[in-house]
Design a protein around this motif. Structure first.
Motif, PDB file in Angstrom:
ATOM      1  N   PHE A 126      -0.140  -8.172  -7.405  1.00 39.56           N
ATOM      2  CA  PHE A 126       0.447  -8.194  -6.159  1.00 39.56           C
ATOM      3  C   PHE A 126       0.050  -6.908  -5.242  1.00 39.56           C
ATOM      4  O   PHE A 126       0.117  -6.860  -4.389  1.00 39.56           O
ATOM      5  CB  PHE A 126       2.041  -8.058  -6.541  1.00 39.56           C
ATOM      6  N   GLY A 127      -0.792  -6.108  -5.867  1.00 45.29           N
ATOM      7  CA  GLY A 127      -0.897  -4.861  -4.999  1.00 45.29           C
ATOM      8  C   GLY A 127      -2.471  -4.803  -4.488  1.00 45.29           C
ATOM      9  O   GLY A 127      -3.090  -3.672  -4.349  1.00 45.29           O
ATOM     10  N   THR A 128      -3.378  -5.783  -4.856  1.00 45.82           N
ATOM     11  CA  THR A 128      -4.780  -5.593  -4.477  1.00 45.82           C
ATOM     12  C   THR A 128      -4.832  -5.607  -2.930  1.00 45.82           C
ATOM     13  O   THR A 128      -4.175  -5.916  -2.180  1.00 45.82           O
ATOM     14  CB  THR A 128      -5.411  -6.816  -5.051  1.00 45.82           C
ATOM     15  N   LEU A 174       1.984  -3.182  -1.350  1.00 46.29           N
ATOM     16  CA  LEU A 174       0.802  -2.666  -0.415  1.00 46.29           C
ATOM     17  C   LEU A 174       1.512  -1.705   0.370  1.00 46.29           C
ATOM     18  O   LEU A 174       2.559  -2.064   1.356  1.00 46.29           O
ATOM     19  CB  LEU A 174       0.197  -3.785   0.167  1.00 46.29           C
ATOM     20  N   SER A 175       1.137  -0.495   0.349  1.00 47.44           N
ATOM     21  CA  SER A 175       1.799   0.659   1.294  1.00 47.44           C
ATOM     22  C   SER A 175       1.517   0.833   2.735  1.00 47.44           C
ATOM     23  O   SER A 175       1.976   1.039   3.585  1.00 47.44           O
ATOM     24  CB  SER A 175       1.782   1.808   0.573  1.00 47.44           C
ATOM     25  N   SER A 176       0.006   0.648   2.806  1.00 49.49           N
ATOM     26  CA  SER A 176      -0.704   0.922   4.046  1.00 49.49           C
ATOM     27  C   SER A 176      -0.321  -0.163   5.185  1.00 49.49           C
ATOM     28  O   SER A 176      -0.144  -1.397   4.911  1.00 49.49           O
ATOM     29  CB  SER A 176      -2.186   1.477   3.821  1.00 49.49           C
ATOM     30  N   ASP A 177      -0.460   0.210   6.356  1.00 50.29           N
ATOM     31  CA  ASP A 177      -0.189  -0.682   7.540  1.00 50.29           C
ATOM     32  C   ASP A 177      -1.469  -1.760   7.408  1.00 50.29           C
ATOM     33  O   ASP A 177      -1.248  -3.180   7.755  1.00 50.29           O
ATOM     34  CB  ASP A 177      -0.191  -0.057   8.809  1.00 50.29           C
ATOM     35  N   LEU A 178      -2.601  -1.275   7.091  1.00 50.99           N
ATOM     36  CA  LEU A 178      -3.900  -2.086   7.144  1.00 50.99           C
ATOM     37  C   LEU A 178      -3.709  -3.297   6.028  1.00 50.99           C
ATOM     38  O   LEU A 178      -4.075  -4.327   6.137  1.00 50.99           O
ATOM     39  CB  LEU A 178      -4.917  -1.200   6.955  1.00 50.99           C
ATOM     40  N   ALA A 179      -3.003  -2.803   4.711  1.00 52.53           N
ATOM     41  CA  ALA A 179      -2.760  -3.677   3.720  1.00 52.53           C
ATOM     42  C   ALA A 179      -1.868  -4.843   4.263  1.00 52.53           C
ATOM     43  O   ALA A 179      -2.086  -5.933   3.680  1.00 52.53           O
ATOM     44  CB  ALA A 179      -2.459  -3.019   2.601  1.00 52.53           C
ATOM     45  N   LYS A 180      -0.987  -4.373   4.889  1.00 57.64           N
ATOM     46  CA  LYS A 180       0.227  -5.443   5.358  1.00 57.64           C
ATOM     47  C   LYS A 180      -0.572  -6.484   6.313  1.00 57.64           C
ATOM     48  O   LYS A 180       0.031  -7.706   6.252  1.00 57.64           O
ATOM     49  CB  LYS A 180       1.318  -4.496   5.808  1.00 57.64           C
TER      50      LYS A 180
END
Length: 233
Positions: free
Chosen positions: A188-190, A218-224
Motif C-alpha cells: 500500500f505504500g509504493t 503515502l505521506s507526501s503530497d506528490l504520492a497522494k
C-alpha cells in the motif's frame, strides 16, 4: 571417458550449489573495518577497508545497545539495527544485530528479510511471534525471557508484545545487510502506488478502502497525487 565426464559434472554441480547458497561474499582477509576515506581505504566487499595495522579494539566494540529505543509511534515499537556505519568492525563478517523495543501491545508488523535468516532472543517481556512458510502454514508461539525463535530466510514474520510491561528482544542476522521489506508498505505504500483495483480484488476489499490505505501509507503530497492519478484502471 564417461567416468571423467561424470566427475566433471559432479564438480560443476557442487560448485554451482556452493555459489547459489552464498549470500554475503566470503572475506579475503581477517577483517575489513569499514571507512569512507577513499584515499587510504582498500575497496573490498562493498566498503572501503581501514589499513589493518591501524585497526583498534574500538572498531570491534559497540557499547550503546543498552539504550531503549523510542516506542512512541503508531506501531509501539522501535527497531535499532546496527550497520557497518555504526559498527565498522562487522564489515564482511556476514552478521549483524538489531535491538527491538516494544511497549505493551507494540507490534513489529509482518515483514521479511530477503538476504538473511534470523534468530530472535527475548530479553524482557512476553512476545507472540510467528512466521508463515511458502505453503502458508503459520509457525507461531509465545516467547518469554531467555527464549529464542528461528526465522528462515525470506519468510514473512511478526512479533507482538502481549504482556503488560515493555519488552526487549535482540535479533541476530546471517548477513551484514539482511534487507527489510514491510509487507503493508510494499503493498500500500509504493511510490507511485499500485493501481487500487487489483489490490481490491486480491485482498477482497472495496476499492475505496484500498485508496484510503494508500493515502495513509503515502505521506507526501506528490504520492497522494499519484493515488488520485491511478483511480481508474
Amino acid at each position: 571417458m564417461k567416468s571423467v565426464h561424470f566427475l566433471l559434472a559432479c564438480v560443476l554441480l557442487a560448485l554451482a550449489s556452493s555459489l547459489a547458497s552464498a549470500y554475503d561474499p566470503n572475506p579475503l582477509q581477517d577483517f575489513c573495518v569499514a571507512i569512507n576515506n577513499t584515499e587510504t581505504g582498500i575497496f573490498v566487499n562493498g566498503k572501503l577497508c581501514k589499513d589493518p595495522t591501524l585497526a583498534t579494539v574500538d572498531d570491534f566494540t559497540y557499547r550503546r545497545f543498552n539504550i531503549p529505543g523510542d516506542t512512541n509511534n503508531q506501531l509501539g515499537r522501535n527497531a535499532t539495527r546496527l550497520s557497518v556505519d555504526t559498527f565498522p568492525g562487522v564489515n564482511t563478517l556476514g552478521i549483524i544485530l538489531a535491538r527491538i523495543d516494544y511497549e505493551p501491545g507494540g507490534v513489529n508488523p509482518p515483514h521479511f528479510h530477503p538476504r538473511a535468516s534470523e534468530i530472535l532472543h527475548v530479553q524482557d517481556g512476553t512476545l507472540y511471534v510467528g512466521f508463515a512458510d511458502s505453503n502458508y502454514t503459520l509457525f507461531s508461539t509465545i516467547l518469554y525471557p531467555g527464549d529464542l525463535f528461528a526465522i528462515p530466510l525470506g519468510m514473512v514474520h511478526f512479533q507482538v508484545n502481549i504482556g503488560k510491561t515493555d519488552a526487549v528482544a535482540f535479533a541476530s542476522f546471517g548477513s551484514q545487510d539482511p534487507g527489510l521489506v514491510n509487507v503493508a508498505n510494499a503493498v500500500f505504500g509504493t511510490n507511485p502506488p499500485i493501481k487500487p483495483e487489483p489490490l481490491a480484488r486480491a485482498f477482497m476489499l472495496d476499492v475505496n478502502v484500498v485508496k484510503d490505505l494508500q493515502e495513509k501509507f503515502l505521506s507526501s503530497d506528490l504520492a497522494k497525487k499519484h493515488v488520485a492519478a491511478c483511480s481508474t484502471y
